[in-house]
Design a protein around this motif. Structure first.
Motif, PDB file in Angstrom:
ATOM      1  N   PHE A 162      30.470 -66.389 -38.634  1.00  0.00           N
ATOM      2  CA  PHE A 162      30.441 -65.041 -38.564  1.00  0.00           C
ATOM      3  C   PHE A 162      29.681 -64.659 -40.057  1.00  0.00           C
ATOM      4  O   PHE A 162      29.666 -65.477 -40.997  1.00  0.00           O
ATOM      5  CB  PHE A 162      31.550 -64.442 -38.409  1.00  0.00           C
ATOM      6  CG  PHE A 162      32.546 -64.492 -39.516  1.00  0.00           C
ATOM      7  CD1 PHE A 162      32.660 -63.490 -40.580  1.00  0.00           C
ATOM      8  CD2 PHE A 162      33.643 -65.434 -39.700  1.00  0.00           C
ATOM      9  CE1 PHE A 162      33.453 -63.782 -41.696  1.00  0.00           C
ATOM     10  CE2 PHE A 162      34.387 -65.455 -40.697  1.00  0.00           C
ATOM     11  CZ  PHE A 162      34.263 -64.626 -41.663  1.00  0.00           C
ATOM     12  N   VAL A 222      28.786 -61.014 -42.439  1.00  0.00           N
ATOM     13  CA  VAL A 222      28.936 -59.520 -42.658  1.00  0.00           C
ATOM     14  C   VAL A 222      28.213 -59.132 -43.740  1.00  0.00           C
ATOM     15  O   VAL A 222      28.271 -59.704 -44.770  1.00  0.00           O
ATOM     16  CB  VAL A 222      30.590 -59.110 -42.750  1.00  0.00           C
ATOM     17  CG1 VAL A 222      31.251 -59.633 -43.919  1.00  0.00           C
ATOM     18  CG2 VAL A 222      30.632 -57.713 -42.450  1.00  0.00           C
ATOM     19  N   GLY A 277      31.006 -56.842 -33.127  1.00  0.00           N
ATOM     20  CA  GLY A 277      30.287 -57.828 -32.959  1.00  0.00           C
ATOM     21  C   GLY A 277      30.116 -58.469 -31.466  1.00  0.00           C
ATOM     22  O   GLY A 277      29.751 -59.658 -31.547  1.00  0.00           O
ATOM     23  N   PHE A 294      28.632 -56.548 -39.033  1.00  0.00           N
ATOM     24  CA  PHE A 294      29.518 -57.827 -38.592  1.00  0.00           C
ATOM     25  C   PHE A 294      28.852 -58.562 -37.249  1.00  0.00           C
ATOM     26  O   PHE A 294      28.522 -57.778 -36.131  1.00  0.00           O
ATOM     27  CB  PHE A 294      31.062 -57.547 -38.322  1.00  0.00           C
ATOM     28  CG  PHE A 294      31.800 -58.817 -38.082  1.00  0.00           C
ATOM     29  CD1 PHE A 294      32.287 -59.559 -38.930  1.00  0.00           C
ATOM     30  CD2 PHE A 294      31.786 -59.161 -36.525  1.00  0.00           C
ATOM     31  CE1 PHE A 294      33.272 -60.710 -38.726  1.00  0.00           C
ATOM     32  CE2 PHE A 294      32.376 -60.315 -36.259  1.00  0.00           C
ATOM     33  CZ  PHE A 294      33.231 -61.212 -37.300  1.00  0.00           C
ATOM     34  N   LYS A 295      28.477 -59.722 -37.466  1.00  0.00           N
ATOM     35  CA  LYS A 295      28.041 -60.404 -36.169  1.00  0.00           C
ATOM     36  C   LYS A 295      28.206 -61.773 -36.157  1.00  0.00           C
ATOM     37  O   LYS A 295      28.685 -62.389 -37.069  1.00  0.00           O
ATOM     38  CB  LYS A 295      26.506 -60.105 -36.044  1.00  0.00           C
ATOM     39  CG  LYS A 295      25.682 -61.040 -37.124  1.00  0.00           C
ATOM     40  CD  LYS A 295      24.347 -60.630 -36.844  1.00  0.00           C
ATOM     41  CE  LYS A 295      23.380 -61.514 -38.040  1.00  0.00           C
ATOM     42  NZ  LYS A 295      21.857 -61.452 -37.868  1.00  0.00           N
ATOM     43  N   PHE A 296      28.432 -62.270 -34.960  1.00  0.00           N
ATOM     44  CA  PHE A 296      28.790 -63.961 -34.777  1.00  0.00           C
ATOM     45  C   PHE A 296      27.500 -64.853 -34.992  1.00  0.00           C
ATOM     46  O   PHE A 296      26.502 -64.178 -34.546  1.00  0.00           O
ATOM     47  CB  PHE A 296      29.666 -64.187 -33.373  1.00  0.00           C
ATOM     48  CG  PHE A 296      30.969 -63.501 -33.598  1.00  0.00           C
ATOM     49  CD1 PHE A 296      32.012 -64.292 -33.920  1.00  0.00           C
ATOM     50  CD2 PHE A 296      31.047 -62.066 -33.136  1.00  0.00           C
ATOM     51  CE1 PHE A 296      33.224 -63.916 -34.155  1.00  0.00           C
ATOM     52  CE2 PHE A 296      32.462 -61.731 -33.129  1.00  0.00           C
ATOM     53  CZ  PHE A 296      33.523 -62.733 -33.530  1.00  0.00           C
TER      54      PHE A 296
END
Length: 207
Positions: free
Chosen positions: A35, A37, A108, A158-160
């Motif tokens: 992840f 951010v 996310g 936020f993302k994976f």
């Protein structure tokens, strides 16, 4: 209809003008747990293997500050979130939050649960995001990030990402200059006077 379209366009422009510009923000990336951010450059980060904690001011040892943390909690027993966050092994989020303040949300692109407020810390807010190895917890310690609006902005970044397995990587350690770095085992290493060169095929990195 033209008038309606113009009004809608004007409203959209007004809304867009309030979108926070994150182009100058820093990025925390955790490839082990998959992840990343972004956060404003004015914040002070503390980075760990399992996450990051952000402060409005530089923290001093043995002093508590309001903070925003993104932390991975491992779940080798494969407990459900209800089992994990009942006080053992995780904090008792379900028991410390009224049912009406436990809300299902999306972070996310994945399902998450927001506990608001977490009554043992006035104004605090905690979000639990299930992942394969456990849970990512987002904890607004003290509620300051929610109060100033930055919590929403930070969460929007936020993302994976695809996690990287570095368990078989080698480690180069430079005692003289006080740093170390891991690199894939099939890459070549070239020790230099002040650092190293790491290469594979046509790619070369100097550190």
């Amino acid at each position: 209809q033209d008038t309606t379209q113009k009004i809608a366009a004007a409203q959209k422009t007004k809304i867009d003008s309030y979108v926070t510009d994150t182009s100058t923000w820093k990025t925390y990336r955790n490839e082990k747990y998959g992840f990343e951010v972004k956060y404003p450059i004015a914040l002070f980060p503390q980075i760990f293997d399992n996450g990051i904690i952000l402060y409005h001011e530089k923290p001093v040892v043995a002093t508590e500050y309001v903070s925003l943390g993104f932390t991975v909690k491992l779940n080798p027993q494969k407990l459900t979130k209800e089992e994990y966050f009942d006080g053992d092994p995780g904090p008792n989020l379900y028991g410390s939050t009224e049912k009406k303040d436990i809300v299902n949300i999306t972070i996310g692109g994945r399902s998450a649960v927001k506990f608001d407020p977490y009554i043992t810390l006035a104004g605090g807010e905690e979000i639990v995001i299930p992942i394969e190895s456990g849970f990512i917890t987002v904890f607004d310690n003290g509620g300051a990030f929610r109060s100033d609006g930055s919590l929403t902005d930070i969460l929007s970044t936020f993302k994976f990402i695809e996690p990287v397995d570095a368990s078989n990587w080698k480690t180069y350690r430079n005692e003289k200059y006080g740093f170390e770095v891991k690199y894939p085992g099939d890459w070549k290493i070239d020790e230099q006077i002040t650092g190293i060169g790491i290469s594979k095929s046509n790619f070369h990195l100097n550190i």
